[in-house]
Design a protein around this motif. Structure first.
Motif, PDB file in Angstrom:
ATOM      1  N   PRO A  76       0.828  -1.212   0.000  1.00 54.27           N
ATOM      2  CA  PRO A  76       0.000   0.000   0.000  1.00 54.27           C
ATOM      3  C   PRO A  76       0.860   1.258   0.000  1.00 54.27           C
ATOM      4  N   GLY A  77       0.283   2.340  -0.460  1.00 56.08           N
ATOM      5  CA  GLY A  77       0.958   3.623  -0.375  1.00 56.08           C
ATOM      6  C   GLY A  77       1.297   4.276  -1.695  1.00 56.08           C
ATOM      7  N   ASN A  78       1.398   3.515  -2.775  1.00 46.93           N
ATOM      8  CA  ASN A  78       1.754   4.093  -4.067  1.00 46.93           C
ATOM      9  C   ASN A  78       1.075   3.292  -5.170  1.00 46.93           C
ATOM     10  N   LEU A  79      -0.238   3.274  -5.150  1.00 44.07           N
ATOM     11  CA  LEU A  79      -1.037   2.467  -6.057  1.00 44.07           C
ATOM     12  C   LEU A  79      -0.721   2.725  -7.526  1.00 44.07           C
ATOM     13  N   THR A  80      -0.565   3.983  -7.896  1.00 44.95           N
ATOM     14  CA  THR A  80      -0.325   4.316  -9.302  1.00 44.95           C
ATOM     15  C   THR A  80       0.971   3.688  -9.807  1.00 44.95           C
ATOM     16  N   TYR A  81       2.031   3.825  -9.045  1.00 43.84           N
ATOM     17  CA  TYR A  81       3.310   3.217  -9.415  1.00 43.84           C
ATOM     18  C   TYR A  81       3.173   1.701  -9.472  1.00 43.84           C
ATOM     19  N   ASN A  82       2.541   1.113  -8.473  1.00 45.33           N
ATOM     20  CA  ASN A  82       2.354  -0.335  -8.436  1.00 45.33           C
ATOM     21  C   ASN A  82       1.615  -0.815  -9.686  1.00 45.33           C
ATOM     22  N   MET A  83       0.544  -0.115 -10.057  1.00 45.29           N
ATOM     23  CA  MET A  83      -0.229  -0.495 -11.243  1.00 45.29           C
ATOM     24  C   MET A  83       0.638  -0.446 -12.495  1.00 45.29           C
ATOM     25  N   SER A  84       1.446   0.605 -12.611  1.00 44.64           N
ATOM     26  CA  SER A  84       2.268   0.756 -13.813  1.00 44.64           C
ATOM     27  C   SER A  84       3.280  -0.375 -13.948  1.00 44.64           C
ATOM     28  N   LYS A  85       3.866  -0.777 -12.834  1.00 44.42           N
ATOM     29  CA  LYS A  85       4.854  -1.847 -12.877  1.00 44.42           C
ATOM     30  C   LYS A  85       4.193  -3.226 -12.985  1.00 44.42           C
ATOM     31  N   ALA A  86       3.003  -3.394 -12.412  1.00 44.84           N
ATOM     32  CA  ALA A  86       2.258  -4.649 -12.574  1.00 44.84           C
ATOM     33  C   ALA A  86       1.855  -4.836 -14.029  1.00 44.84           C
ATOM     34  N   ALA A  87       1.442  -3.746 -14.679  1.00 45.71           N
ATOM     35  CA  ALA A  87       1.060  -3.820 -16.094  1.00 45.71           C
ATOM     36  C   ALA A  87       2.272  -4.193 -16.948  1.00 45.71           C
ATOM     37  N   LEU A  88       3.440  -3.642 -16.628  1.00 43.50           N
ATOM     38  CA  LEU A  88       4.646  -3.986 -17.384  1.00 43.50           C
ATOM     39  C   LEU A  88       5.026  -5.451 -17.164  1.00 43.50           C
TER      40      LEU A  88
END
Length: 118
Positions: A57-69
Protein backbone atom coordinates in the motif's frame (compact mmCIF):
# COMPACT_ATOMS: atom_id res chain seq x y z
CA UNK A 1 9.07 6.24 -8.28
CA UNK A 2 6.37 8.85 -8.18
CA UNK A 3 2.76 7.80 -8.43
CA UNK A 4 0.04 8.15 -5.86
CA UNK A 5 -2.99 6.59 -4.25
CA UNK A 6 -6.45 5.80 -5.61
CA UNK A 7 -7.49 9.46 -5.67
CA UNK A 8 -4.43 10.78 -7.49
CA UNK A 9 -5.16 13.22 -10.29
CA UNK A 10 -5.47 11.60 -13.71
CA UNK A 11 -2.55 13.60 -15.14
CA UNK A 12 -0.17 11.99 -12.64
CA UNK A 13 -1.69 8.55 -13.30
CA UNK A 14 -1.24 8.98 -17.05
CA UNK A 15 2.30 10.29 -16.73
CA UNK A 16 3.28 7.38 -14.50
CA UNK A 17 1.69 4.85 -16.86
CA UNK A 18 3.24 6.56 -19.91
CA UNK A 19 6.74 6.40 -18.46
CA UNK A 20 6.67 3.05 -16.64
CA UNK A 21 4.37 1.02 -18.89
CA UNK A 22 3.92 2.55 -22.33
CA UNK A 23 7.54 3.68 -22.69
CA UNK A 24 8.89 0.12 -22.53
CA UNK A 25 6.04 -1.15 -24.71
CA UNK A 26 6.86 1.45 -27.38
CA UNK A 27 10.50 0.38 -27.15
CA UNK A 28 9.51 -3.24 -27.71
CA UNK A 29 7.31 -2.34 -30.67
CA UNK A 30 10.12 -0.30 -32.20
CA UNK A 31 12.99 -2.75 -31.72
CA UNK A 32 11.55 -6.27 -31.80
CA UNK A 33 10.83 -6.25 -35.57
CA UNK A 34 14.44 -5.20 -36.22
CA UNK A 35 15.72 -7.81 -33.77
CA UNK A 36 13.65 -10.50 -35.46
CA UNK A 37 14.85 -9.42 -38.90
CA UNK A 38 18.47 -9.80 -37.82
CA UNK A 39 17.90 -13.51 -37.19
CA UNK A 40 20.25 -13.35 -34.20
CA UNK A 41 19.44 -14.48 -30.69
CA UNK A 42 18.51 -11.70 -28.32
CA UNK A 43 16.72 -10.76 -25.15
CA UNK A 44 14.38 -7.92 -24.36
CA UNK A 45 14.80 -6.81 -20.74
CA UNK A 46 12.14 -4.58 -19.22
CA UNK A 47 12.81 -3.01 -15.83
CA UNK A 48 10.07 -3.88 -13.38
CA UNK A 49 9.74 -3.40 -9.66
CA UNK A 50 9.06 -5.53 -6.63
CA UNK A 51 6.15 -3.17 -6.02
CA UNK A 52 4.53 -4.40 -9.23
CA UNK A 53 4.55 -7.92 -7.78
CA UNK A 54 3.89 -7.48 -4.06
CA UNK A 55 1.61 -4.41 -4.37
CA UNK A 56 2.39 -2.78 -1.01
CA UNK A 57 0.00 0.00 0.00
CA UNK A 58 0.96 3.62 -0.38
CA UNK A 59 1.75 4.09 -4.07
CA UNK A 60 -1.04 2.47 -6.06
CA UNK A 61 -0.32 4.32 -9.30
CA UNK A 62 3.31 3.22 -9.41
CA UNK A 63 2.35 -0.33 -8.44
CA UNK A 64 -0.23 -0.49 -11.24
CA UNK A 65 2.27 0.76 -13.81
CA UNK A 66 4.85 -1.85 -12.88
CA UNK A 67 2.26 -4.65 -12.57
CA UNK A 68 1.06 -3.82 -16.09
CA UNK A 69 4.65 -3.99 -17.38
CA UNK A 70 5.12 -7.34 -15.66
CA UNK A 71 1.97 -8.64 -17.36
CA UNK A 72 3.09 -7.32 -20.76
CA UNK A 73 6.59 -8.77 -20.43
CA UNK A 74 5.30 -12.20 -19.41
CA UNK A 75 2.87 -12.18 -22.34
CA UNK A 76 5.65 -11.08 -24.68
CA UNK A 77 7.91 -13.89 -23.48
CA UNK A 78 5.13 -16.41 -24.06
CA UNK A 79 4.50 -15.06 -27.56
CA UNK A 80 8.18 -15.06 -28.48
CA UNK A 81 8.67 -18.59 -27.12
CA UNK A 82 5.55 -19.90 -28.86
CA UNK A 83 6.17 -18.48 -32.33
CA UNK A 84 8.54 -21.27 -33.31
CA UNK A 85 11.47 -19.01 -34.17
CA UNK A 86 13.12 -19.30 -30.76
CA UNK A 87 15.63 -16.51 -31.32
CA UNK A 88 14.23 -13.87 -29.00
CA UNK A 89 13.27 -13.94 -25.33
CA UNK A 90 11.82 -11.40 -22.92
CA UNK A 91 12.54 -10.99 -19.23
CA UNK A 92 11.56 -8.67 -16.42
CA UNK A 93 14.44 -7.27 -14.37
CA UNK A 94 13.33 -6.67 -10.78
CA UNK A 95 16.12 -4.78 -9.04
CA UNK A 96 16.25 -4.12 -5.34
CA UNK A 97 15.90 -0.63 -3.91
CA UNK A 98 17.69 1.84 -6.15
CA UNK A 99 18.18 5.43 -5.08
CA UNK A 100 17.58 7.38 -8.26
CA UNK A 101 16.80 10.74 -6.58
CA UNK A 102 13.53 10.89 -8.55
CA UNK A 103 11.53 11.75 -5.44
CA UNK A 104 14.08 14.33 -4.32
CA UNK A 105 14.00 16.05 -7.73
CA UNK A 106 10.19 16.08 -7.69
CA UNK A 107 10.09 17.60 -4.21
CA UNK A 108 12.57 20.27 -5.29
CA UNK A 109 10.51 21.12 -8.40
CA UNK A 110 7.33 21.40 -6.33
CA UNK A 111 8.93 23.72 -3.78
CA UNK A 112 10.51 25.90 -6.47
CA UNK A 113 7.15 26.13 -8.28
CA UNK A 114 5.56 27.37 -5.04
CA UNK A 115 8.39 29.87 -4.53
CA UNK A 116 9.63 28.00 -1.48
CA UNK A 117 13.26 27.43 -0.62
CA UNK A 118 14.69 23.96 -1.07
Amino acid sequence: GRGGGPFTDIKTVRTTMDVNTFGPIHGCLAFIPKMKASGEEGIIVNTGSKQGITMPPGNLTYNMSKAALKCYTEGLEHELRSNGEGTLRAALLVPGWTNTSILLKTEREEKVAKGEEF
